[in-house]
Motif scaffolding. Structure first.
Motif, PDB file in Angstrom:
ATOM      1  N   ARG A 113     -10.211  -1.474   5.798  1.00  0.00           N
ATOM      2  CA  ARG A 113     -10.352  -1.745   4.376  1.00  0.00           C
ATOM      3  C   ARG A 113      -9.053  -1.416   3.641  1.00  0.00           C
ATOM      4  O   ARG A 113      -8.520  -0.310   3.760  1.00  0.00           O
ATOM      5  CB  ARG A 113     -11.496  -0.923   3.803  1.00  0.00           C
ATOM      6  CG  ARG A 113     -11.782  -1.229   2.341  1.00  0.00           C
ATOM      7  CD  ARG A 113     -13.034  -0.525   1.882  1.00  0.00           C
ATOM      8  NE  ARG A 113     -13.362  -0.883   0.507  1.00  0.00           N
ATOM      9  CZ  ARG A 113     -14.448  -0.470  -0.113  1.00  0.00           C
ATOM     10  NH1 ARG A 113     -15.306   0.291   0.531  1.00  0.00           N
ATOM     11  NH2 ARG A 113     -14.692  -0.834  -1.353  1.00  0.00           N
ATOM     12  N   THR A 114      -8.527  -2.387   2.883  1.00  0.00           N
ATOM     13  CA  THR A 114      -7.319  -2.193   2.086  1.00  0.00           C
ATOM     14  C   THR A 114      -7.535  -2.811   0.713  1.00  0.00           C
ATOM     15  O   THR A 114      -8.376  -3.696   0.535  1.00  0.00           O
ATOM     16  CB  THR A 114      -6.092  -2.847   2.753  1.00  0.00           C
ATOM     17  OG1 THR A 114      -6.315  -4.259   2.843  1.00  0.00           O
ATOM     18  CG2 THR A 114      -5.854  -2.279   4.143  1.00  0.00           C
ATOM     19  N   LYS A 115      -6.744  -2.359  -0.243  1.00  0.00           N
ATOM     20  CA  LYS A 115      -6.886  -2.870  -1.601  1.00  0.00           C
ATOM     21  C   LYS A 115      -6.515  -4.348  -1.668  1.00  0.00           C
ATOM     22  O   LYS A 115      -7.109  -5.115  -2.422  1.00  0.00           O
ATOM     23  CB  LYS A 115      -6.013  -2.066  -2.561  1.00  0.00           C
ATOM     24  CG  LYS A 115      -6.202  -2.441  -4.021  1.00  0.00           C
ATOM     25  CD  LYS A 115      -5.366  -1.589  -4.929  1.00  0.00           C
ATOM     26  CE  LYS A 115      -5.667  -1.917  -6.403  1.00  0.00           C
ATOM     27  NZ  LYS A 115      -5.479  -3.349  -6.715  1.00  0.00           N
ATOM     28  N   VAL A 116      -5.519  -4.750  -0.877  1.00  0.00           N
ATOM     29  CA  VAL A 116      -5.098  -6.156  -0.897  1.00  0.00           C
ATOM     30  C   VAL A 116      -6.245  -7.065  -0.477  1.00  0.00           C
ATOM     31  O   VAL A 116      -6.528  -8.083  -1.118  1.00  0.00           O
ATOM     32  CB  VAL A 116      -3.874  -6.355   0.023  1.00  0.00           C
ATOM     33  CG1 VAL A 116      -3.511  -7.833   0.110  1.00  0.00           C
ATOM     34  CG2 VAL A 116      -2.686  -5.546  -0.491  1.00  0.00           C
ATOM     35  N   VAL A 117      -6.930  -6.695   0.591  1.00  0.00           N
ATOM     36  CA  VAL A 117      -8.040  -7.522   1.066  1.00  0.00           C
ATOM     37  C   VAL A 117      -9.224  -7.437   0.112  1.00  0.00           C
ATOM     38  O   VAL A 117      -9.926  -8.430  -0.103  1.00  0.00           O
ATOM     39  CB  VAL A 117      -8.440  -7.102   2.494  1.00  0.00           C
ATOM     40  CG1 VAL A 117      -9.550  -8.000   3.027  1.00  0.00           C
ATOM     41  CG2 VAL A 117      -7.240  -7.175   3.425  1.00  0.00           C
TER      42      VAL A 117
END
Length: 305
Positions: free
Chosen positions: A14-18
């Motif tokens: 989980r990443t902010k970009v995704v």
């Protein structure tokens, strides 16, 4: 109690970009008339996995190019009977660092291919939403972007069939079934895209995005042989859509190799040789792929050294 595997993958990558990409996709679905659809968890996981492995595949590609360049320099020094001086400690570090990077990311390209189709469908859905929200002045240009993204989805469908991890190469019958299904799905996509010139464009964009979200959902769960239901693909049972991408790419590579050998025999300088190879590449790629020629630029990496 241990969480299911796909939930763990969802949390791990989980990443902010995704997360921002997922939010944008849900807004796009709302614009296209699917506001009642919440992006399924398996598609969210596929998008996160794609970004995770795409980053590592890019690192591996850079390492391969660096290693190839260093190898060519070494071979050239041997052929010229010149002592090879890699620059003491730093030279050896630059030599072994790409090898270490390739080892660490060894599985990345293959894993990335598992999620290319999902990412391509999502990109096409976003293009459809952008075309629908813009006025008639810019819509003609945006519809061209939709066509380009749909073409990318078609290529990803054929690639998914060729790279399907569950089918051994010797299982010809299963491969034939996957190829026929891929042809019908591509035919359905092309028919839906053609409605952009016949029906109301807003309705056609909505129908096209409905097919795309269905394909993405099936691809995210690995159901390459059931990307669309039989009720949609059965009408295209007799349609044949050939996949010529592999042959066209091979033809481009062969012509560029011949050009590289030719400039070597002519004894041209480095600048002139590179100019000739690049010119031949652009010409042949335009003939083979038309406006999509830029996606073959990575072939030139072989000759950069």
């Amino acid at each position: 109690m241990r969480a299911p595997g796909f939930v763990l993958a969802y949390r791990r990558h989980r990443t902010k970009v995704v997360d921002d990409q997922i939010d944008e996709v849900e807004r796009a679905l709302g614009v296209l008339g699917y506001s009642w659809i919440a992006l399924p968890l398996h598609i969210r996981v596929a998008l996160r996995e794609h970004r995770w492995w795409d980053t590592r595949a890019t690192v591996q590609k850079i390492c391969r190019i660096a290693l190839a360049y260093y190898g060519v320099v070494y071979i050239t020094a041997l052929l010229r009977n010149e002592p090879w001086q890699p620059g003491a400690v730093f030279g050896w570090l630059f030599f072994f660092f790409p090898i270490y990077g390739i080892i660490l990311t060894f599985r990345a390209p293959r894993q990335r291919r598992r999620y290319i189709l999902v990412a391509a469908c999502i990109a096409a859905i976003r293009a459809c939403a952008e075309a629908r929200t813009e006025g008639s002045v810019q819509r003609s240009w945006l519809l061209q972007a939709v066509s380009s993204e749909v073409a990318a989805v078609e290529r990803a469908i054929f690639r998914a069939r060729r790279a399907h991890l569950r089918v051994a190469r010797g299982r010809h019958a299963r491969q034939v079934g996957l190829r026929q299904h891929a042809e019908r799905v591509v035919a359905a996509l092309r028919a839906a895209e053609a409605r952009l010139d016949v029906d109301r464009q807003d309705a056609a964009l909505e129908a096209l995005s409905g097919l795309l979200i269905g394909i993405a959902s099936s691809a995210a769960t690995g159901r390459i042989g059931a990307l669309l239901p039989e009720s949609i693909t059965s009408r295209y049972r007799d349609v044949r859509v050939r996949d010529w991408e592999v042959l066209r790419t091979a033809a481009v590579a062969v012509v560029i190799t011949a050009a590289a050998i030719g400039v070597g025999l002519l004894g041209l300088g480095d600048v002139a040789a590179w100019a000739v190879i690049a010119g031949v590449f652009v010409l042949v790629s335009l003939l083979a792929f038309g406006s999509e020629w830029r996606r073959l630029i990575h072939v030139l990496d072989i000759f950069r050294a």
